[in-house]
Design a protein around this motif. Structure first.
Motif, mmCIF file in Angstrom:
data_model
loop_
_atom_site.group_PDB
_atom_site.id
_atom_site.type_symbol
_atom_site.label_atom_id
_atom_site.label_comp_id
_atom_site.label_asym_id
_atom_site.label_seq_id
_atom_site.Cartn_x
_atom_site.Cartn_y
_atom_site.Cartn_z
ATOM 1 N N GLY A 168 0.809 -1.170 0.036
ATOM 2 C CA GLY A 168 -0.044 0.017 -0.123
ATOM 3 C C GLY A 168 0.813 1.280 -0.068
ATOM 4 O O GLY A 168 1.932 1.297 -0.505
ATOM 5 N N ILE A 169 0.057 2.524 0.405
ATOM 6 C CA ILE A 169 0.632 3.711 0.421
ATOM 7 C C ILE A 169 2.139 3.714 1.299
ATOM 8 O O ILE A 169 1.935 3.177 2.478
ATOM 9 C CB ILE A 169 -0.291 4.652 0.883
ATOM 10 N N PRO A 170 3.000 4.614 0.831
ATOM 11 C CA PRO A 170 4.305 4.670 1.693
ATOM 12 C C PRO A 170 3.781 5.471 2.939
ATOM 13 O O PRO A 170 3.187 6.212 2.714
ATOM 14 C CB PRO A 170 5.228 5.107 0.688
ATOM 15 N N CYS A 171 4.534 5.126 4.100
ATOM 16 C CA CYS A 171 4.196 5.757 5.372
ATOM 17 C C CYS A 171 5.263 6.578 5.728
ATOM 18 O O CYS A 171 6.644 6.202 5.384
ATOM 19 C CB CYS A 171 3.753 4.720 6.478
ATOM 20 N N SER A 172 5.227 7.594 6.583
ATOM 21 C CA SER A 172 6.257 8.439 7.012
ATOM 22 C C SER A 172 7.416 7.607 8.112
ATOM 23 O O SER A 172 8.361 8.009 8.179
ATOM 24 C CB SER A 172 5.720 9.687 7.690
ATOM 25 N N CYS A 173 6.825 6.547 8.418
ATOM 26 C CA CYS A 173 7.590 5.606 9.364
ATOM 27 C C CYS A 173 8.541 4.844 8.781
ATOM 28 O O CYS A 173 9.464 4.300 9.269
ATOM 29 C CB CYS A 173 6.746 4.757 10.354
ATOM 30 N N GLY A 174 8.341 4.650 7.164
ATOM 31 C CA GLY A 174 9.301 4.009 6.511
ATOM 32 C C GLY A 174 8.706 2.594 6.068
ATOM 33 O O GLY A 174 9.142 1.872 5.135
ATOM 34 N N SER A 175 7.607 2.458 6.524
ATOM 35 C CA SER A 175 6.726 1.184 6.052
ATOM 36 C C SER A 175 5.924 1.361 4.978
ATOM 37 O O SER A 175 5.764 2.542 4.489
ATOM 38 C CB SER A 175 6.009 0.550 7.283
ATOM 39 N N ARG A 176 4.713 0.731 4.540
ATOM 40 C CA ARG A 176 4.067 0.807 3.609
ATOM 41 C C ARG A 176 2.539 0.180 4.002
ATOM 42 O O ARG A 176 2.477 -0.860 4.879
ATOM 43 C CB ARG A 176 4.167 0.131 2.281
ATOM 44 N N GLY A 177 1.252 0.837 3.665
ATOM 45 C CA GLY A 177 0.210 0.508 3.998
ATOM 46 C C GLY A 177 -0.177 0.383 5.198
ATOM 47 O O GLY A 177 -1.100 -0.125 6.000
ATOM 48 N N CYS A 178 0.437 1.653 6.213
ATOM 49 C CA CYS A 178 0.167 1.879 7.685
ATOM 50 C C CYS A 178 -1.337 2.220 7.896
ATOM 51 O O CYS A 178 -1.909 2.796 7.110
ATOM 52 C CB CYS A 178 1.072 2.697 8.277
ATOM 53 N N PHE A 179 -2.003 1.606 8.814
ATOM 54 C CA PHE A 179 -3.271 1.947 9.228
ATOM 55 C C PHE A 179 -3.692 3.291 9.023
ATOM 56 O O PHE A 179 -4.985 3.944 8.663
ATOM 57 C CB PHE A 179 -3.677 1.549 10.672
ATOM 58 N N GLU A 180 -2.738 4.181 9.650
ATOM 59 C CA GLU A 180 -2.830 5.768 9.453
ATOM 60 C C GLU A 180 -3.119 6.353 7.996
ATOM 61 O O GLU A 180 -3.676 7.375 7.746
ATOM 62 C CB GLU A 180 -2.198 6.536 10.509
ATOM 63 N N ARG A 181 -2.449 5.746 7.131
ATOM 64 C CA ARG A 181 -2.518 6.038 5.702
ATOM 65 C C ARG A 181 -4.049 5.893 5.323
ATOM 66 O O ARG A 181 -4.309 6.574 4.091
ATOM 67 C CB ARG A 181 -1.436 5.376 4.909
ATOM 68 N N TYR A 182 -4.662 5.044 5.956
ATOM 69 C CA TYR A 182 -5.881 4.743 5.534
ATOM 70 C C TYR A 182 -7.082 5.475 6.418
ATOM 71 O O TYR A 182 -8.290 5.594 5.960
ATOM 72 C CB TYR A 182 -6.265 3.456 5.178
ATOM 73 N N ALA A 183 -6.906 5.507 7.782
ATOM 74 C CA ALA A 183 -7.932 5.527 8.691
ATOM 75 C C ALA A 183 -7.704 7.103 9.193
ATOM 76 O O ALA A 183 -8.849 7.390 9.939
ATOM 77 C CB ALA A 183 -7.847 4.552 9.830
ATOM 78 N N SER A 184 -6.960 7.883 8.796
ATOM 79 C CA SER A 184 -6.853 9.225 9.391
ATOM 80 C C SER A 184 -7.798 10.040 8.649
ATOM 81 O O SER A 184 -8.128 9.896 7.480
ATOM 82 C CB SER A 184 -5.404 9.732 9.145
ATOM 83 N N THR A 185 -8.189 11.152 9.252
ATOM 84 C CA THR A 185 -8.836 12.426 8.477
ATOM 85 C C THR A 185 -7.980 12.830 7.368
ATOM 86 O O THR A 185 -8.680 13.157 6.346
ATOM 87 C CB THR A 185 -9.358 13.416 9.702
ATOM 88 N N THR A 186 -6.684 12.747 7.581
ATOM 89 C CA THR A 186 -5.996 13.242 6.361
ATOM 90 C C THR A 186 -6.182 12.231 5.193
ATOM 91 O O THR A 186 -6.189 12.658 3.908
ATOM 92 C CB THR A 186 -4.339 13.110 6.556
ATOM 93 N N ALA A 187 -6.453 11.100 5.283
ATOM 94 C CA ALA A 187 -6.645 9.872 4.282
ATOM 95 C C ALA A 187 -8.034 10.136 3.927
ATOM 96 O O ALA A 187 -8.269 10.078 2.538
ATOM 97 C CB ALA A 187 -6.481 8.560 4.893
ATOM 98 N N LEU A 188 -8.917 10.471 4.485
ATOM 99 C CA LEU A 188 -10.238 10.885 4.338
ATOM 100 C C LEU A 188 -10.496 11.908 3.138
ATOM 101 O O LEU A 188 -10.978 12.039 2.213
ATOM 102 C CB LEU A 188 -11.091 11.392 5.734
ATOM 103 N N LEU A 189 -9.626 12.946 3.536
ATOM 104 C CA LEU A 189 -9.579 14.169 2.537
ATOM 105 C C LEU A 189 -8.912 13.946 1.420
ATOM 106 O O LEU A 189 -9.296 14.554 0.165
ATOM 107 C CB LEU A 189 -9.036 15.342 3.395
ATOM 108 N N ARG A 190 -7.793 13.048 1.570
ATOM 109 C CA ARG A 190 -7.132 12.822 0.315
ATOM 110 C C ARG A 190 -8.004 12.024 -0.667
ATOM 111 O O ARG A 190 -7.959 12.276 -1.732
ATOM 112 C CB ARG A 190 -5.854 11.669 0.533
#
Length: 306
Positions: A168-190
């Motif tokens: 999934g989507i690259p994350c600031s922590c260095g991993s990919r597809g982290c929960f916050e990349r899909y469940a944050s309000t930032t993700a909602l607005l994206r």
């Protein structure tokens, strides 16, 4: 009385609280006013001294909730993924203890929030609590058997950083597809940006106002809730809570978010995990961090007569 501070990335909230968690006075001061040219610790110390002087009495203790990964045994910020310049290594405990000559205890803001809700909020009386805060990122805290899960150095509970899609989507922590990349309000607005034309794109404040009259945004919201529910179901299967609390500004959306999220989570989890499970909005709002920091201070100092 206790001086309680909730240090965020943009502001510090300061409060004078009773032992029972009642807020007698509070104030908010920017910590990002000059784009962090002034270190956050310098701003917090200055604001805390000024606030204490206006309160007219010396605090019995100083309790701090702070953003970032906090070693709550030493009261030091040990990680932020570089998101706040000059913040890593901030030693709140030693600095504030020297300034006020009273015991000081510090913990992560998400852990403070779940303690606050357990002490004086919607989870009062509960011993097994999962709190997930949906905002710019996803944070959270876990109470199990009446005890906060802190981990080896106090940084347990990074609920935004387990992967729900390894491709999934690259994350600031260095991993990919982290929960916050899909469940944050930032993700909602994206997701909303990708679905509607730029001139009709809502901001976070107006998104929910437009959902009822915009089928496209309604579909975006439904897809987002599915992603939030997927992550919550996994966490529920791991921690078996009696209550799941949803924090963040979006948690005020009972009909559009909390109710459908509750139903989708219950549909995803195994039946025995659903027995008696409550999923509700957190109730303390922006005060949760200060109240939870006080609860942590009382616990660390062995004060259990409250």
């Amino acid at each position: 009385m206790f001086l309680c501070l909730d240090v965020g990335g943009t502001a510090v909230k300061l409060g004078l609280l009773t032992r029972e968690g009642e807020i007698r006075r509070k104030q908010e001061v920017s910590v990002s006013f000059d784009h962090y040219e002034t270190p956050i610790l310098t701003t917090v110390l200055r604001a805390a001294k000024a606030f204490a002087e206006t309160c007219g009495e010396a605090p019995e203790g100083v309790a701090v909730s702070a953003t970032g990964q906090v070693d709550d045994r030493r009261g030091v910020v040990i990680g932020t993924n570089g998101s706040i310049p000059g913040y890593d290594g901030t030693d709140f405990q030693a600095t504030l203890r020297e300034a006020f000559a009273v015991p000081v205890h510090v913990l992560n803001d998400a852990n403070a929030a779940v303690l606050g809700e357990t002490f004086a909020g919607r989870a009062r009386g509960c011993e097994n609590v999962l709190m997930v805060t949906l905002g710019t990122g996803v944070g959270g805290g876990i109470l199990s058997g009446g005890r906060l899960i802190r981990g080896r150095v106090g940084i347990a509970g990074e609920l935004g950083h387990f992967s729900i899609d390894r491709q999934g989507i690259p994350c600031s922590c260095g991993s990919r597809g982290c929960f916050e990349r899909y469940a944050s309000t930032t993700a909602l607005l994206r997701m909303a940006r990708e679905a509607v034309s730029p001139e009709t794109l809502p901001d976070g404040r107006s998104f929910f106002e437009q959902v009822a009259s915009n089928p496209v945004l309604s579909g975006v919201l439904s897809q987002w809730i599915d992603q939030v529910a997927l992550g919550l179901a996994g966490l529920i299967h791991i921690f078996n809570p009696e209550i799941v609390l949803i924090g963040g500004g979006v948690s005020a959306q009972e009909e559009l978010l909390i109710r459908p999220l509750r139903q989708r989570v219950l549909n995803l989890i195994m039946p025995r995990f659903a027995d008696g499970l409550r999923l509700e909005a957190a109730s303390l709002g922006n005060d949760a961090g200060m109240i939870g920091a006080l609860k942590f201070w009382l616990d660390q100092e062995g004060h259990h007569d409250y």
